[in-house]
Design an enzyme around this catalytic site. Structure first.
Site, PDB file in Angstrom:
ATOM      1  CB  THR A  75      -0.978   0.020   1.200  1.00  0.00           C
ATOM      2  OG1 THR A  75      -0.218  -0.134   2.458  1.00  0.00           O
ATOM      3  CG2 THR A  75      -1.843  -1.092   1.131  1.00  0.00           C
ATOM      4  CB  VAL A  77       1.202   5.728   3.457  1.00  0.00           C
ATOM      5  CG1 VAL A  77       2.099   6.186   4.979  1.00  0.00           C
ATOM      6  CG2 VAL A  77       0.546   7.146   3.183  1.00  0.00           C
ATOM      7  CB  CYS A  78       2.689   0.379   4.172  1.00  0.00           C
ATOM      8  SG  CYS A  78       1.021   0.786   4.965  1.00  0.00           S
ATOM      9  CB  SER A  79       5.220   0.773  -0.599  1.00  0.00           C
ATOM     10  OG  SER A  79       4.560  -0.490  -0.418  1.00  0.00           O
TER      11      SER A  79
END
Length: 190
Positions: A75, A77-79
């Site tokens: 996803t 922001v996660c990545s």
């Protein structure tokens, strides 16, 4: 349309957000006594290990750990922000005596493995899958992201844990926020 869905998800998170039952001073191993996580691995590694899991106590007992949870592998922001904020600071964490930096998400260990390899972060960060969300449920850190087609997921959070005891806990207000749970922030709190 995507921004409307994000706005709706943010509003749901803010209206439903109850503070985590885990807090500074809590014992993670007591909060999740019978919970295990699945170390990121390929399918073949899963088969050869007979689909072994790692009890929470084995992850934290006698160790200084920085752990962060996020809504999901692959996803945005996660990545692009969350994982890199830890990967880029791994030497600083080690210099502060951190035994392991751990990323956990409500995903299977095979997805976590592929994602960790894609981010080239597997050598710096330990990745674990919380395939059924039991770890996050035990800590009261789940959020329903069905509006974004993700189902039950983890809040975005970080913690500094010494021998199972939470010394620092940061939980974002919404899953798309990246204000308090990043590597730079918790590095300054250790």
């Amino acid at each position: 349309m995507a921004s409307a869905m994000l706005k709706r998800t943010r509003m749901m998170a803010q209206s439903l957000r109850s503070y985590a039952s885990i807090s500074v001073g809590s014992d993670v191993t007591a909060a999740a006594p019978n919970v295990s996580l699945q170390k990121a691995r390929s399918w073949d590694e899963g088969v050869s290990s007979k689909f072994s899991t790692t009890p929470i106590k084995d992850i934290f007992k006698g160790k200084n750990v920085v752990i962060f949870g996020l809504p999901g592998a692959y996803t945005g922001v996660c990545s692009m922000q969350h994982v890199p904020s830890y990967k880029n600071n791994i030497d600083k964490f080690k210099a502060k005596g951190i035994d392991s930096v751990i990323c956990v998400a409500v995903n299977d260990p095979y997805t976590m493995n592929g994602w960790a390899e894609k981010l080239q972060a597997k050598d710096a960060i330990e990745f674990y899958g919380d395939f059924d969300g039991s770890f996050h449920k035990s800590l009261d850190l789940t959020i329903d992201l069905s509006a974004a087609l993700l189902g039950l997921r983890s809040h975005r959070w970080s913690a500094y844990v010494v021998d199972g005891n939470v010394k620092v806990l940061n939980v974002e207000e919404a899953p798309s926020d990246f204000k308090v749970s990043g590597g730079d922030v918790i590095l300054g709190q250790i």
